[in-house]
Design a protein around this motif. Structure first.
Motif, PDB file in Angstrom:
ATOM      1  N   GLU A  83       0.826  -1.205   0.000  1.00 39.12           N
ATOM      2  CA  GLU A  83       0.000   0.000   0.000  1.00 39.12           C
ATOM      3  C   GLU A  83       0.861   1.256   0.000  1.00 39.12           C
ATOM      4  O   GLU A  83       0.554   2.220  -0.699  1.00 39.12           O
ATOM      5  N   ASP A  84       1.939   1.243   0.780  1.00 38.18           N
ATOM      6  CA  ASP A  84       2.855   2.392   0.799  1.00 38.18           C
ATOM      7  C   ASP A  84       3.419   2.639  -0.591  1.00 38.18           C
ATOM      8  O   ASP A  84       3.428   3.772  -1.080  1.00 38.18           O
ATOM      9  N   LEU A  85       3.897   1.589  -1.196  1.00 40.12           N
ATOM     10  CA  LEU A  85       4.515   1.693  -2.516  1.00 40.12           C
ATOM     11  C   LEU A  85       3.506   2.126  -3.566  1.00 40.12           C
ATOM     12  O   LEU A  85       3.804   2.991  -4.397  1.00 40.12           O
ATOM     13  N   ILE A  91       2.918   5.828  -3.286  1.00 43.52           N
ATOM     14  CA  ILE A  91       4.048   6.623  -3.777  1.00 43.52           C
ATOM     15  C   ILE A  91       4.012   6.742  -5.298  1.00 43.52           C
ATOM     16  O   ILE A  91       4.301   7.793  -5.856  1.00 43.52           O
ATOM     17  N   PHE A  92       3.628   5.651  -5.962  1.00 41.44           N
ATOM     18  CA  PHE A  92       3.616   5.638  -7.424  1.00 41.44           C
ATOM     19  C   PHE A  92       2.221   5.850  -8.011  1.00 41.44           C
ATOM     20  O   PHE A  92       2.027   5.677  -9.216  1.00 41.44           O
ATOM     21  N   TYR A  93       1.273   6.250  -7.183  1.00 39.62           N
ATOM     22  CA  TYR A  93      -0.094   6.550  -7.623  1.00 39.62           C
ATOM     23  C   TYR A  93      -0.693   5.405  -8.439  1.00 39.62           C
ATOM     24  O   TYR A  93      -1.208   5.594  -9.533  1.00 39.62           O
ATOM     25  N   MET A  94      -0.596   4.212  -7.897  1.00 40.70           N
ATOM     26  CA  MET A  94      -1.111   3.020  -8.563  1.00 40.70           C
ATOM     27  C   MET A  94      -2.079   2.293  -7.639  1.00 40.70           C
ATOM     28  O   MET A  94      -1.985   2.408  -6.420  1.00 40.70           O
ATOM     29  N   TYR A 125      -3.206  -3.815  -8.847  1.00 41.90           N
ATOM     30  CA  TYR A 125      -2.527  -3.728 -10.146  1.00 41.90           C
ATOM     31  C   TYR A 125      -1.010  -3.789  -9.946  1.00 41.90           C
ATOM     32  O   TYR A 125      -0.309  -4.523 -10.641  1.00 41.90           O
ATOM     33  N   LEU A 126      -0.516  -3.043  -8.987  1.00 44.75           N
ATOM     34  CA  LEU A 126       0.919  -3.056  -8.704  1.00 44.75           C
ATOM     35  C   LEU A 126       1.375  -4.459  -8.321  1.00 44.75           C
ATOM     36  O   LEU A 126       2.423  -4.920  -8.778  1.00 44.75           O
ATOM     37  N   SER A 127       0.601  -5.139  -7.513  1.00 46.21           N
ATOM     38  CA  SER A 127       0.942  -6.494  -7.105  1.00 46.21           C
ATOM     39  C   SER A 127       1.070  -7.426  -8.313  1.00 46.21           C
ATOM     40  O   SER A 127       2.033  -8.188  -8.420  1.00 46.21           O
ATOM     41  N   ARG A 128       0.122  -7.325  -9.218  1.00 49.60           N
ATOM     42  CA  ARG A 128       0.143  -8.184 -10.411  1.00 49.60           C
ATOM     43  C   ARG A 128       1.339  -7.885 -11.310  1.00 49.60           C
ATOM     44  O   ARG A 128       2.034  -8.799 -11.739  1.00 49.60           O
ATOM     45  N   ILE A 129       1.579  -6.608 -11.584  1.00 51.65           N
ATOM     46  CA  ILE A 129       2.690  -6.305 -12.499  1.00 51.65           C
ATOM     47  C   ILE A 129       4.039  -6.567 -11.840  1.00 51.65           C
ATOM     48  O   ILE A 129       4.984  -6.958 -12.508  1.00 51.65           O
TER      49      ILE A 129
END
Length: 104
Positions: A18-20, A23-26, A30-34
């Motif tokens: 969640e922090d990450l 920071i990257f506005y994602m 979605y971030l977890s998958r990519i």
């Protein structure tokens, strides 16, 4: 690549996906998958390995106490850190240092 570089530089400040994502506005999902697709690892596994490699480095290069190394790599609970270090290396910090000819 930018996200991985950020983690490598700020591993002690990133406490979760969640922090990450913030920071990257994602979106976190979605971030977890990519992240998994690009690295072959889950975010938490990747962060754990980065932190433990740095902990091993600090154990070898400094005389810091276990709780100080835990704090330096971003793990708040010293007992949990000791468990993680032993799981990662197979040894406690004292055993690791002794085996490698370092003071404890």
């Amino acid at each position: 690549r930018e996200i991985i570089q950020y983690i490598m530089e700020h591993y002690s400040e990133v406490y979760g996906l969640e922090d990450l994502a913030g920071i990257f506005y994602m979106d976190k999902s979605y971030l977890s998958r990519i992240f998994k697709k690009q690295t072959g690892q889950h975010f938490s596994e990747f962060l754990y390995q980065i932190r433990m490699k740095k902990a091993v480095e600090l154990a070898c290069e400094t005389e810091q106490k276990s709780y100080q190394i835990a704090s330096a790599v971003g793990i708040k609970d010293a007992n949990y850190f000791s468990i993680c270090f032993k799981k990662f290396t197979g040894k406690t910090i004292s055993e690791y240092r002794k085996e490698n000819g370092l003071s404890s």
